[in-house]
Motif scaffolding. Structure first.
Motif, short mmCIF file in Angstrom:
data_model
loop_
_atom_site.label_atom_id
_atom_site.label_comp_id
_atom_site.label_asym_id
_atom_site.label_seq_id
_atom_site.Cartn_x
_atom_site.Cartn_y
_atom_site.Cartn_z
N GLU A 45 47.44 108.48 124.16
CA GLU A 45 47.28 109.93 124.13
C GLU A 45 48.64 110.56 124.40
OE1 GLU A 45 44.53 111.09 127.13
OE2 GLU A 45 45.77 110.37 128.78
N SER A 46 48.80 111.80 123.96
CA SER A 46 50.10 112.45 124.10
C SER A 46 49.95 113.92 124.44
CB SER A 46 50.90 112.29 122.81
OG SER A 46 50.29 112.99 121.75
N THR A 47 50.97 114.45 125.10
CA THR A 47 51.12 115.89 125.29
C THR A 47 52.53 116.26 124.85
OG1 THR A 47 51.79 115.54 127.60
CG2 THR A 47 49.47 116.05 127.19
N SER A 54 50.72 116.79 118.54
CA SER A 54 50.53 115.74 119.54
C SER A 54 49.80 114.52 118.98
CB SER A 54 49.77 116.30 120.75
OG SER A 54 48.50 116.77 120.38
N HIS A 81 50.23 106.81 127.85
CA HIS A 81 50.40 108.26 127.77
C HIS A 81 51.86 108.58 127.46
CE1 HIS A 81 50.89 112.43 129.18
NE2 HIS A 81 49.61 112.56 128.92
N HIS A 132 54.57 111.77 126.95
CA HIS A 132 54.79 113.19 127.21
C HIS A 132 56.17 113.57 126.66
CE1 HIS A 132 54.60 116.97 129.61
NE2 HIS A 132 55.90 116.79 129.70
N LYS A 141 48.17 114.10 137.21
CA LYS A 141 47.88 115.29 136.40
C LYS A 141 46.68 116.01 136.99
CE LYS A 141 50.96 114.74 133.07
NZ LYS A 141 51.96 115.76 132.71
N ASP A 196 58.78 116.69 126.44
CA ASP A 196 59.18 118.03 126.88
C ASP A 196 60.53 118.33 126.24
OD1 ASP A 196 59.72 120.38 128.11
OD2 ASP A 196 59.73 119.61 130.15
#
Length: 390
Positions: free
Chosen positions: A97-99, A108, A143, A145, A10, A147
């Motif tokens: 943690e997240s996105t 999030s 992590h 993610h 990232k 989308d």
């Protein structure tokens, strides 16, 4: 050599091409550029090397699962099914943690909480106790993610963000991050070919990153720990081998880096941070007001790069007047130099009154910003054109 696997580095907006080059130069394969990310392949040793050496990476992720997800209950179930006991001890500590980029999932922090619940519930159900939560020094940093409807679960091999280099012991207000500072220097084209000046150095982040780039010092050599050091398969001997190999590539630097600021507190903090990074021999630190100053050695090439205040996180009485005086000082006191300014105030940058040779769009946190470069010629533009055509 170990088996190669997929990783995702990232980064910050606008630094993707720099990170691609860094990873290629380090020896990564199957490199693909994304938005604020670069995917690549490498083995465990390369994962260690990327964390240690990449200047423009924020974190290095190792994906372990990817699946379609349509609601929170399905997310919980799929996370629960992952054999987390293969990645950490039940009495260890956990950080999640997240996105999220999805119309179905919009919060999030809630996704991170749901993920955490699934992981600790699996441990509790199987072992009768659960990991504790530790945001910064966890045994395992996870992590997630999302989308649209695709969820990717990764192990964060870096731990806390790689901008935490480890040398900033004396923070200042509104600092530019270490990763962004390195990116600014690399985008500007300076790599140690001449003297370097940051006339508004704040806590010294830009001069420190410049010295590390010029000497090819590994970006995260001062970092206390990485996330992968807590993994069950961590190989300390391999990491030490990678570390020593990177240190052998450190090179000499025959010019000088000047850190200047008019604020005595900023200078004290710069000295503390430079000392923590063990870079005193490369960085000359003095209190000085840049406005109305002049180039100290008019015969030497000088490269200027600075992140002046721009009335966002630090207030200025008259930002246009301040930037006008910066422009006047550059024009009259630093002819023959190259200068780059980074600011998140378009009006302020226009007030410099010099024609930029290049503008690069970036972000400083959530603030849209520009890195703007100037060639500081002697005399007027009209006179230069007349001379060049005669």
């Amino acid at each position: 050599m170990g088996k190669n696997f997929l990783m995702v580095a990232k980064t910050l907006y606008g630094l993707e091409d720099l990170l691609v080059k860094e990873l290629r130069d380090l020896g990564a394969s199957e490199i693909e550029k994304g938005v604020r990310s670069v995917s690549f392949q490498g083995d465990t040793g390369f994962m260690y090397k990327a964390n240690l050496c990449c200047r423009t990476a924020v974190r290095i992720l190792k994906p372990i699962s990817s699946f379609n997800v349509f609601d929170e209950d399905q997310l919980y179930k799929r996370i629960y099914e992952i054999p987390w006991e293969n990645h950490m001890d039940s009495r260890g500590t956990l950080s999640v943690e997240s996105t999220v980029f999805s119309k179905r999932f919009t919060h999030s922090k809630y996704i991170a909480l749901k993920t955490k619940d699934a992981i600790v519930d699996r441990f509790r159900d199987r072992f009768g106790h659960r990991p504790d939560i530790d945001r910064y020094h966890a045994s395992l940093h996870v992590h997630i993610h999302i989308d649209r409807q695709i969820a990717t679960v990764s192990l964060n091999s870096s731990g806390p963000s790689l901008h935490r280099r480890g040398y900033r012991v004396a923070p200042v207000a509104a600092p530019v991050s270490e990763v962004l500072a390195a990116g600014l220097i690399m985008l500007s084209g300076w790599s140690g070919q001449c003297d370097f000046l940051d006339p508004m150095c704040g806590g010294g982040t830009i001069p420190i990153e410049a010295a590390m780039i010029a000497c090819n010092i590994p970006a995260n050599i001062n970092r206390a720990e990485f996330g992968f050091e807590h993994w069950p398969d961590y190989d300390p001997e391999l990491f030490e081998l990678i570390r020593n190999s990177a240190l052998k590539r450190v090179k000499e630097f025959h010019f000088k880096i000047y850190a200047r600021d008019r604020d005595p507190l900023a200078i004290r903090k710069t000295k503390a941070n430079v000392g923590e990074a063990s870079l005193e021999e490369f960085i000359d630190i003095q209190q000085a007001d840049f406005i109305n100053s002049e180039k100290e050695d008019k015969e030497k090439n000088l490269f200027i790069l600075t992140n002046p205040p721009y009335d966002q996180r630090l207030s200025l009485r008259d930002v246009s007047d301040f930037y006008g005086r910066i422009g006047s000082t550059l024009k009259h006191g630093y002819a023959g130099s190259e200068a780059w300014l980074f600011a998140a105030n378009e009006t302020a940058l226009k007030s410099i009154g010099l024609k930029p040779k290049k503008k690069i769009k970036l972000y400083n946190g959530k603030l849209e910003a520009r890195l703007v470069g100037f060639n500081l010629f002697s005399g007027t533009l009209k006179a230069r054109k007349s001379t060049s055509t005669s």
